[in-house]
Design a protein around this motif. Structure first.
Motif, PDB file in Angstrom:
ATOM      1  N   ALA A 131      49.470  83.940  69.554  1.00 44.63           N
ATOM      2  CA  ALA A 131      49.813  83.090  68.482  1.00 44.63           C
ATOM      3  C   ALA A 131      48.927  81.885  68.603  1.00 44.63           C
ATOM      4  O   ALA A 131      48.409  81.397  67.685  1.00 44.63           O
ATOM      5  N   ALA A 132      49.165  81.277  69.706  1.00 44.41           N
ATOM      6  CA  ALA A 132      48.385  80.101  70.099  1.00 44.41           C
ATOM      7  C   ALA A 132      46.649  80.381  69.981  1.00 44.41           C
ATOM      8  O   ALA A 132      46.179  79.292  69.566  1.00 44.41           O
ATOM      9  N   ALA A 133      46.528  81.310  70.431  1.00 41.89           N
ATOM     10  CA  ALA A 133      44.797  81.513  70.412  1.00 41.89           C
ATOM     11  C   ALA A 133      44.442  81.720  68.695  1.00 41.89           C
ATOM     12  O   ALA A 133      43.587  81.306  68.357  1.00 41.89           O
ATOM     13  N   GLY A 134      45.500  82.410  67.929  1.00 40.90           N
ATOM     14  CA  GLY A 134      45.238  82.369  66.707  1.00 40.90           C
ATOM     15  C   GLY A 134      45.228  80.913  65.860  1.00 40.90           C
ATOM     16  O   GLY A 134      44.252  80.998  64.841  1.00 40.90           O
ATOM     17  N   ARG A 135      46.212  79.970  66.466  1.00 42.70           N
ATOM     18  CA  ARG A 135      46.078  78.726  65.693  1.00 42.70           C
ATOM     19  C   ARG A 135      44.909  77.999  66.185  1.00 42.70           C
ATOM     20  O   ARG A 135      44.129  77.268  65.209  1.00 42.70           O
ATOM     21  N   ILE A 136      44.422  78.079  67.509  1.00 42.03           N
ATOM     22  CA  ILE A 136      43.289  77.495  68.004  1.00 42.03           C
ATOM     23  C   ILE A 136      41.942  78.214  67.089  1.00 42.03           C
ATOM     24  O   ILE A 136      41.407  77.292  66.698  1.00 42.03           O
ATOM     25  N   SER A 190      41.759  79.534  64.188  1.00 48.32           N
ATOM     26  CA  SER A 190      41.754  79.033  62.693  1.00 48.32           C
ATOM     27  C   SER A 190      41.327  77.502  62.756  1.00 48.32           C
ATOM     28  O   SER A 190      40.324  77.285  61.802  1.00 48.32           O
ATOM     29  N   TRP A 191      41.782  76.509  63.491  1.00 44.85           N
ATOM     30  CA  TRP A 191      41.283  75.325  63.635  1.00 44.85           C
ATOM     31  C   TRP A 191      39.739  75.264  63.921  1.00 44.85           C
ATOM     32  O   TRP A 191      39.022  74.443  63.319  1.00 44.85           O
TER      33      TRP A 191
END
Length: 401
Positions: A389-394, A396-397
């Motif tokens: 999930a953290a990788a997904g946030r990163i 997308s940013w």
């Protein structure tokens, strides 16, 4: 009121600066209750694992807490059962005979030991060799002792192998202390026994104290972790620091120990004798139980960390952030992504912007010395689902930059 020059040299420390950024984010998140635009903080900045310690260690602490002696100060003599357990562990782990009376010392975390050692062995102005990047307490200890650091750069192109021949014989003659640590934090490199043996040879040839910081000795995912105790000359020049924080998931209990040459253990013990007492006997009971009843605990952690490493690397690469797969558990050591490089961001600027935009906290590489600039450290201290999930946030940013 006066403040020492020593304190200004210490600076605020990367973890303290990161903590301020995380605090500000939490305050913003609390003030944005009900808004969908902010995600909760996901802290990947500290090597403080979510994995639990062995039940035997906690049970031993609980049983000892009811004893009146656990509430009393513990002097060095009271640590003998702990030191005997450590000596027995060293015999099983490394095949060496260690004298628990003179060659073992209980520590309040291995950082405490590495930070205090320079005060015990260096005079103001003495030179000490550090790897670059280095762990912050290694440099902090030199500043406390008013010593002069000599940095030995580690290069990714060389697999982070230290090039001891980069220093001339006269430069080696000027060095009084050498601080190493393999497996290496922050580069997450297991290292090789030959590297440590080469350091021992330099220490012996140039009358240098060799301090080896080894809290990750049990967490090599690829290869076998080196150890000073595996070198037959460790008693002549060295001291090695071990920790319960990583191998037995007891970080908050601040339990660690040093094994080393009698004269170095004596010097560090003398310094500690005017600085602090030892941990409660209840905590020591837990540490003894970890060594004696849960010796297999570190080994079983590796499968979890290997999965986290592989899945997080795959997730980040799917979002365009190249990953060098590390050989040691707990961390990824990553070059800044191409987007940050194009914007000209430093590692600290990148991590601050990432935290503010996504709520994901990681550690800027410049906190580990000049050799860490251009890199960041990601701690794999949450379940795979949260890491992805953290990788997904990163990702997308990064796509929006």
């Amino acid at each position: 009121m006066p403040i020492s020059d020593r304190l200004s040299r210490l600076g605020s420390g990367v973890f303290a600066r990161n903590d301020q950024g995380k605090l500000r984010y939490r305050q913003r998140f609390a003030g944005a209750a009900g808004e969908c635009s902010m995600a909760p903080l996901l802290d990947l900045s500290l090597g403080s694992t979510d994995l639990q310690p062995p039940a035997a260690a906690i049970a031993a602490m609980e049983a000892s807490l009811a004893q009146p002696s656990s509430a009393a100060y513990c002097m060095h003599g009271g640590t003998l059962p702990f030191r005997q357990a450590v000596a027995a562990w060293a015999g099983r782990r490394f095949g060496v005979i260690v004298n628990p009376q003179t060659e073992v010392l209980l520590l309040v975390g291995s950082q405490e030991g590495t930070a205090h050692l320079p005060l015990a062995v260096l005079n103001p102005g003495d030179r000490a060799l550090l790897l670059d990047p280095y762990y912050p307490s290694h440099m902090g200890g030199l500043h406390l002792a008013s010593a002069e650091p000599v940095l030995l750069p580690l290069e990714a192109s060389a697999g982070w192998r230290p090039n001891f021949e980069a220093l001339s014989p006269s430069q080696w003659d000027d060095i009084s202390l050498m601080v190493l640590g393999f497996p290496h934090n922050p580069t997450a490199t297991t290292g090789d026994q030959a590297w440590l043996d080469a350091a021992v040879a330099k220490a012996l040839n140039h009358s240098i104290v060799l301090a080896h910081d080894n809290p990750y000795v049990d967490l090599a995912l690829d290869g076998e972790a080196p150890a000073l105790l595996r070198n037959p000359h460790w008693r002549e020049c060295g001291i090695e620091f071990f920790s319960f924080s990583k191998s037995w998931c007891l970080g908050g209990y601040r339990l660690a120990f040093a094994i080393g040459a009698e004269w170095l253990i004596t010097a560090l013990r003398q310094l500690k004798g005017v600085v602090d007492f030892n941990q409660s006997l209840a905590l020591q009971a837990g540490a003894i139980a970890a060594l004696e009843q849960a010796s297999e605990w570190p080994e079983q952690l590796k499968a979890t960390y290997r999965e986290r490493r592989d899945r997080m690397a795959q997730a980040l690469e799917s979002h365009g952030w190249p990953v060098r797969l590390p050989s040691m558990a707990l961390y990824l050591w990553l070059e800044l992504p191409p987007q940050a490089t194009r914007l000209g961001w430093s590692s600290e600027e990148f991590c601050a912007a990432l935290l503010e935009a996504t709520g994901v906290a990681i550690t800027p590489g410049n906190g580990f010395g000049p050799g860490g600039e251009g890199w960041v450290r990601v701690a794999l201290v949450h379940p795979v689902e949260e890491l992805e999930a953290a990788a997904g946030r990163i990702g997308s940013w990064l796509a929006r930059l």
